[in-house]
Design a protein around this motif. Structure first.
Motif, PDB file in Angstrom:
ATOM      1  N   ILE A  19       0.818  -1.218   0.000  1.00  0.00           N
ATOM      2  CA  ILE A  19       0.000   0.000   0.000  1.00  0.00           C
ATOM      3  C   ILE A  19       0.855   1.272   0.000  1.00  0.00           C
ATOM      4  CG2 ILE A  19      -0.206  -0.082   2.526  1.00  0.00           C
ATOM      5  CD1 ILE A  19      -2.865   1.261   0.043  1.00  0.00           C
ATOM      6  N   GLU A  20       2.017   1.226   0.684  1.00  0.00           N
ATOM      7  CA  GLU A  20       2.842   2.454   0.744  1.00  0.00           C
ATOM      8  C   GLU A  20       3.278   2.889  -0.653  1.00  0.00           C
ATOM      9  OE1 GLU A  20       3.282  -0.533   2.340  1.00  0.00           O
ATOM     10  OE2 GLU A  20       4.979  -0.305   3.715  1.00  0.00           O
ATOM     11  N   PHE A  24       0.195   4.201  -2.624  1.00  0.00           N
ATOM     12  CA  PHE A  24      -0.210   5.512  -2.102  1.00  0.00           C
ATOM     13  C   PHE A  24       0.782   6.591  -2.537  1.00  0.00           C
ATOM     14  CE2 PHE A  24      -2.499   8.274   0.625  1.00  0.00           C
ATOM     15  CZ  PHE A  24      -1.577   9.111   1.222  1.00  0.00           C
ATOM     16  N   ALA A  33       5.318   4.363   5.763  1.00  0.00           N
ATOM     17  CA  ALA A  33       3.864   4.183   5.785  1.00  0.00           C
ATOM     18  C   ALA A  33       3.287   5.366   6.547  1.00  0.00           C
ATOM     19  CB  ALA A  33       3.507   2.867   6.470  1.00  0.00           C
TER      20      ALA A  33
END
Lengths: 71, 71
Positions: free
Chosen positions: B2-3, B6, B44
């Motif tokens: 996800i990091e 994003f 994150a």
């Protein structure tokens, strides 16, 4: 504050599944007491934790955050 | 991860506005080098940081994360 809204949504979604905090914490590979802090809005979860919770609840991140924006 | 997704979306959205990292960091009340780490997917971000970036980019969180899910 986003932490409170996010915590409330996680608690609602967990309750809708009839899950205990233990069960969601296990499914999301999180510490149970940390999950409690998240649900109470006491801590700001990281993106990684948010993604783990979304996956455990079988929700996309966009749907999860749409619930946060509903209030 | 996800990091990375994003970070890539934040960079895309910033570029669409024609903003420098300095400008977005200032609008989001973040440190410029920390924003660089976020864009490179090296850290994150917390929910609070995510909310600050969404607000600076004038995007709802659900829309921002729908971009993350698009890839």
């Amino acid at each position: 504050m986003i932490e409170q809204r996010f915590g409330r949504v996680i608690r609602e979604q967990r309750a809708q599944k009839g899950w205990s905090q233990e069960r969601l914490a296990e499914a999301a590979h999180l510490n149970r007491s940390y999950l409690g802090e998240i649900e109470r809005g006491e801590v700001a979860a990281s993106l990684v934790t948010v993604a783990k919770l979304a996956e455990a609840l079988r929700l996309s991140l966009s749907v999860l955050f749409s619930h946060c924006e509903r209030d």
